[in-house]
Design a protein around this motif. Sequence first.
Motif, mmCIF file in Angstrom:
data_model
loop_
_atom_site.group_PDB
_atom_site.id
_atom_site.type_symbol
_atom_site.label_atom_id
_atom_site.label_comp_id
_atom_site.label_asym_id
_atom_site.label_seq_id
_atom_site.Cartn_x
_atom_site.Cartn_y
_atom_site.Cartn_z
ATOM 1 N N MET A 1 0.867 -1.199 0.021
ATOM 2 C CA MET A 1 -0.127 -0.063 0.051
ATOM 3 C C MET A 1 0.787 1.351 -0.168
ATOM 4 O O MET A 1 1.831 1.337 0.698
ATOM 5 C CB MET A 1 -1.000 0.022 1.529
ATOM 6 N N SER A 2 0.469 2.133 -0.929
ATOM 7 C CA SER A 2 1.181 3.475 -0.779
ATOM 8 C C SER A 2 0.412 4.567 -0.158
ATOM 9 O O SER A 2 -0.924 4.444 -0.455
ATOM 10 C CB SER A 2 1.414 3.932 -2.221
ATOM 11 N N ARG A 3 0.736 5.383 0.573
ATOM 12 C CA ARG A 3 0.011 6.439 1.101
ATOM 13 C C ARG A 3 0.680 7.609 1.178
ATOM 14 O O ARG A 3 1.992 8.013 0.783
ATOM 15 C CB ARG A 3 -0.013 5.886 2.796
ATOM 16 N N MET A 4 -0.086 8.795 1.079
ATOM 17 C CA MET A 4 0.329 10.199 0.979
ATOM 18 C C MET A 4 -0.215 10.815 2.170
ATOM 19 O O MET A 4 -1.677 10.876 2.393
ATOM 20 C CB MET A 4 -0.079 10.867 -0.349
ATOM 21 N N TYR A 5 0.645 11.713 2.587
ATOM 22 C CA TYR A 5 0.214 12.268 4.144
ATOM 23 C C TYR A 5 0.336 13.907 4.035
ATOM 24 O O TYR A 5 1.441 14.394 3.167
ATOM 25 C CB TYR A 5 1.071 11.830 5.156
ATOM 26 N N PHE A 6 -0.275 14.763 4.658
ATOM 27 C CA PHE A 6 -0.188 15.958 4.999
ATOM 28 C C PHE A 6 -0.170 16.332 6.140
ATOM 29 O O PHE A 6 -0.880 15.711 7.070
ATOM 30 C CB PHE A 6 -1.298 16.925 4.312
ATOM 31 N N SER A 7 0.496 17.372 6.882
ATOM 32 C CA SER A 7 0.414 17.935 7.978
ATOM 33 C C SER A 7 -0.723 18.506 8.508
ATOM 34 O O SER A 7 -1.370 19.497 7.504
ATOM 35 C CB SER A 7 1.748 18.988 8.510
ATOM 36 N N VAL A 8 -1.482 18.338 9.644
ATOM 37 C CA VAL A 8 -2.683 19.034 9.782
ATOM 38 C C VAL A 8 -2.367 20.577 10.287
ATOM 39 O O VAL A 8 -3.356 21.417 10.179
ATOM 40 C CB VAL A 8 -3.525 18.408 10.635
ATOM 41 N N ASN A 9 -0.863 20.886 10.376
ATOM 42 C CA ASN A 9 -0.798 22.221 10.825
ATOM 43 C C ASN A 9 0.545 22.539 9.839
ATOM 44 O O ASN A 9 1.307 21.872 9.378
ATOM 45 C CB ASN A 9 -0.060 22.316 12.245
ATOM 46 N N PRO A 10 0.545 24.006 9.440
ATOM 47 C CA PRO A 10 1.530 24.705 8.664
ATOM 48 C C PRO A 10 2.833 24.636 9.531
ATOM 49 O O PRO A 10 2.866 24.543 10.317
ATOM 50 C CB PRO A 10 1.079 26.017 8.406
ATOM 51 N N ARG A 11 3.784 24.301 8.432
ATOM 52 C CA ARG A 11 5.185 24.297 9.004
ATOM 53 C C ARG A 11 5.868 25.894 8.833
ATOM 54 O O ARG A 11 5.703 26.204 7.951
ATOM 55 C CB ARG A 11 5.839 23.151 8.378
ATOM 56 N N SER A 12 6.888 26.008 9.736
ATOM 57 C CA SER A 12 7.708 27.291 9.697
ATOM 58 C C SER A 12 8.876 26.863 8.730
ATOM 59 O O SER A 12 9.718 26.077 9.123
ATOM 60 C CB SER A 12 7.982 27.649 11.001
ATOM 61 N N ASN A 13 8.810 27.650 7.639
ATOM 62 C CA ASN A 13 10.275 27.297 6.924
ATOM 63 C C ASN A 13 11.592 27.986 7.441
ATOM 64 O O ASN A 13 12.448 27.308 7.373
ATOM 65 C CB ASN A 13 10.040 28.220 5.476
ATOM 66 N N ALA A 14 11.321 29.048 8.323
ATOM 67 C CA ALA A 14 12.462 29.637 9.202
ATOM 68 C C ALA A 14 13.107 28.550 10.207
ATOM 69 O O ALA A 14 14.176 28.340 10.301
ATOM 70 C CB ALA A 14 12.146 30.984 9.743
ATOM 71 N N LYS A 15 11.976 28.044 10.768
ATOM 72 C CA LYS A 15 12.351 27.317 11.976
ATOM 73 C C LYS A 15 13.174 25.792 11.199
ATOM 74 O O LYS A 15 14.125 25.405 11.899
ATOM 75 C CB LYS A 15 11.238 26.751 12.805
ATOM 76 N N THR A 16 12.455 25.472 10.386
ATOM 77 C CA THR A 16 12.976 24.158 9.552
ATOM 78 C C THR A 16 14.291 24.422 9.013
ATOM 79 O O THR A 16 15.359 23.723 9.038
ATOM 80 C CB THR A 16 12.206 23.782 8.410
ATOM 81 N N PHE A 17 14.578 25.721 8.569
ATOM 82 C CA PHE A 17 15.930 26.096 7.786
ATOM 83 C C PHE A 17 16.963 26.101 9.110
ATOM 84 O O PHE A 17 18.073 25.671 8.768
ATOM 85 C CB PHE A 17 15.949 27.394 7.065
ATOM 86 N N LYS A 18 16.714 26.739 10.086
ATOM 87 C CA LYS A 18 17.719 26.830 11.120
ATOM 88 C C LYS A 18 17.830 25.402 11.706
ATOM 89 O O LYS A 18 18.919 24.942 12.061
ATOM 90 C CB LYS A 18 16.940 27.786 12.314
ATOM 91 N N ALA A 19 17.069 24.283 11.855
ATOM 92 C CA ALA A 19 17.179 23.208 12.298
ATOM 93 C C ALA A 19 18.248 22.291 11.411
ATOM 94 O O ALA A 19 18.748 21.665 11.667
ATOM 95 C CB ALA A 19 15.880 22.429 12.661
ATOM 96 N N LEU A 20 17.795 22.614 10.088
ATOM 97 C CA LEU A 20 18.517 21.906 8.958
ATOM 98 C C LEU A 20 20.128 22.474 9.042
ATOM 99 O O LEU A 20 21.075 21.652 9.045
ATOM 100 C CB LEU A 20 18.267 22.084 7.685
#
Length: 144
Positions: A1-20
């Motif tokens: 089975m293949s599945r596609m997921y979306f987050s129920v909440n928007p993500r922060s690009n700035a926070k993700t970039f800093k974590a990366l």
Amino acid sequence: MSRMYFSVNPRSNAKTFKALQHKMLDGEFNLSSLPQRVAALAALKENAYDSRHLKWMFDFDPVPGLDTKSLLENFLSDLQLAHKLTQTKYDETRPKMTARTYKTPNGYAVVVDQRFDTRELLETWTNVELKKDDLLCVGWSRNC
């Protein structure tokens, strides 16, 4: 089975970039895995766009021998009642809670836009699990 997921909440690009950036400074990893690494970092709760107003998701599983649609309608009524009973004077100025229902491979998901005390609701509904800031399965396909 293949599945596609979306987050129920928007993500922060700035926070993700800093974590990366921290991940890249702290250790080496294969650059070919960069898209998966970014997606995994964005999915972390601390990288949500607005962590004070997170949407919640209730994972509603069917109960064998009972009509799932009428059971879901009863749950939605109890959900609205539980939200209303936990409101404070401050909450009365907020708009009414909205609950959106989605079909999933194993039942339903109910996404609400306001947080509230769910302890009594979840004691009554043992086939329902609360997932805070989780992924919603929006598409799936079986290889037969």
